[in-house]
Structure formats: C-alpha cells, structure tokens
Design a protein around this motif. Structure first.
Motif: not given
Length: 266
Positions: A84-111
C-alpha cells in the motif's frame, strides 16, 4: 498466490527493520530486521513502531530475514505481492544493496518483481482525487475508528482486509468527500529531488533532504549538529542552482504539480 506485505524502515536511509506478510489463506510471516547501520535508527521510528533498539540489535540480519521469507513462501504457486503506497519498493531498493547471500537477494528480488501498489486501486474504487491512508479505509469498513500501530504484520492484515472488502463492494456515494476535493489537505510548497542512476528520491523540504544526507551520506566520523544541517541545506541549494552533483546525486528543486498534497507523497 496473493501475498499482502508491509515493511517498516529506518527514517532517512530507508533500510527495512521489519517484514510483515499474510497470504490469501491467512498464513502469516513476521520478523524484525537488523539494519546494516544501527546508527540510522531514530527515536522517532522507535517510538512510531514501538520497537526497542535492543530488539532491533538482536534481530536477524537482512540476509537472514529475506532468506527465511523465501523459505516461507509457497514454491508451488506464482507469487503476487500487494503493498500500500510506493514507499515499500524504495525500502527494498535501499536494503538490497546491503545483501550478501544469493538466497536473500532472490527473496527480495521476488518481492520487488511481483510488487503491486494497491493504493491506486483503492483511490479508483472510491473515486478519490488524492491517496487515502489505509487505516481510514479499514475504519470505514469496520464502522468505527481503528488504531494503527505501525506494525508491519498488522498493516499487512489491514491491506488484506481492504483488498477483500473492495472486491465485494460497490460504491455509489464516496464516503470520503474531503479526499475528492483535496482542499483541506496540506499543500507542498517545494519538491526537492535527488537522482543517481535509477535511484530517485523526493523530499518536501530542504530540512528533510538535509536530514537524509546527514543520516545516509555523511561519515560516522563527521560532526553532525545544527550548523552541519544548515551547511548541508546550503550545499543542496547550491547544487540544484548550479546543476552540479552533491554526495553523488544530481539535485533539482521544483514546484509540485498544481493541487498536489502531502498525501500524494506519503
């Protein structure tokens, strides 16, 4: 499979600090998330979410949290995520750059790949001129005021409720006339934009933009005080006026479109 999802995040850097999700069958997922930079937590966010700094410090990292989320999903069905709203997509974008493992990146990218902002559907459903807070729609359907605790799971449950209600509801007369006119909503005087590649940030005042720069861009060794904020504001203004980058971002200052209100940017 439809998933209704919400995130809470740090105030300026936008790192996810909690994930709440409920699927169309009522299964729930909730976890706190420790941000990469604990210093980005503010008293405002801790008070707003009723989460303590100690709880965040002891929480799973973003890598652990998004891996656990991936494992919670139903792998047999295509996932559609409603927010609900456009903030969540931005939160994911800003969190993605801190991820180091493939499965975490996959989970976030699926969302991110399946994320759909349902607030536009709500706006259309009620023939509104401006976006409306989720809790107001929940209160309308429940017939009384509701308390929004800014818990990501509770907000995901709110969203699921509104989705189901609007799918089985026909509106003849809009119950939110103030959101049709928009006359009583606060107007935005200036819109400050910061752009770097595909990242685009918007602030409704120089002060908000400066707060973000101090929180996200300045080194932890830098002295941050009232004078610092004044200097940062001046540098943002200069960067916008002279069309030169500051902190790696291109800055611009614009008048918002006629009639735009704060609700359109929340």
């Amino acid at each position: 499979m439809k998933y209704f999802i919400d995130f809470e995040a740090t105030q300026f850097s936008g790192e996810v600090i909690s994930i709440g999700c409920v699927d169309e069958n009522g299964r729930e997922f909730y976890t706190l998330v420790k941000p990469a930079k604990m210093r980005n937590l503010t008293d405002f966010i801790l008070e707003l979410t009723h989460i303590s700094a100690d709880e965040i410090a002891a929480a799973p990292t973003a890598d652990e949290a998004f891996t656990a989320f991936l494992e919670w999903l139903d792998p047999s069905r295509t996932a559609d995520f409603y927010c609900y709203g456009d903030s969540d997509a931005l939160f994911l974008l800003r969190t993605r750059r801190h991820l180091k493992t493939f499965r975490a990146q996959l989970g976030l990218s699926m969302i991110r790949g399946g994320l759909y902002d349902f607030s536009a559907d709500v706006k259309k459903h009620f023939s509104l001129k401006t976006s409306i807070a989720l809790k107001k729609v929940v209160a309308y359907y429940r017939g009384g005021e509701v308390e929004q605790t800014h818990n990501s799971l509770a907000d995901a449950q709110f969203l699921k409720e509104v989705y189901e209600k609007t799918r089985n509801d026909t509106v003849k007369d809009c119950p939110f006339p103030e959101y049709q006119r928009g006359s009583n909503l606060p107007k935005i005087k200036k819109l400050i934009r910061a752009v770097k590649g595909n990242v685009r940030l918007e602030f409704t005042s120089y002060g908000r933009a400066a707060d973000w720069v101090m929180s996200e861009q300045l080194s932890i060794r830098d002295t941050v005080n009232g004078k610092t904020k004044s200097k940062v504001c001046s540098r943002i203004i200069t960067a916008a006026e002279k069309e030169r980058p500051y902190c790696g971002f291109d800055w611009s200052v614009e008048n918002p479109p006629e009639g735009e209100t704060m609700f359109d940017f929340l």
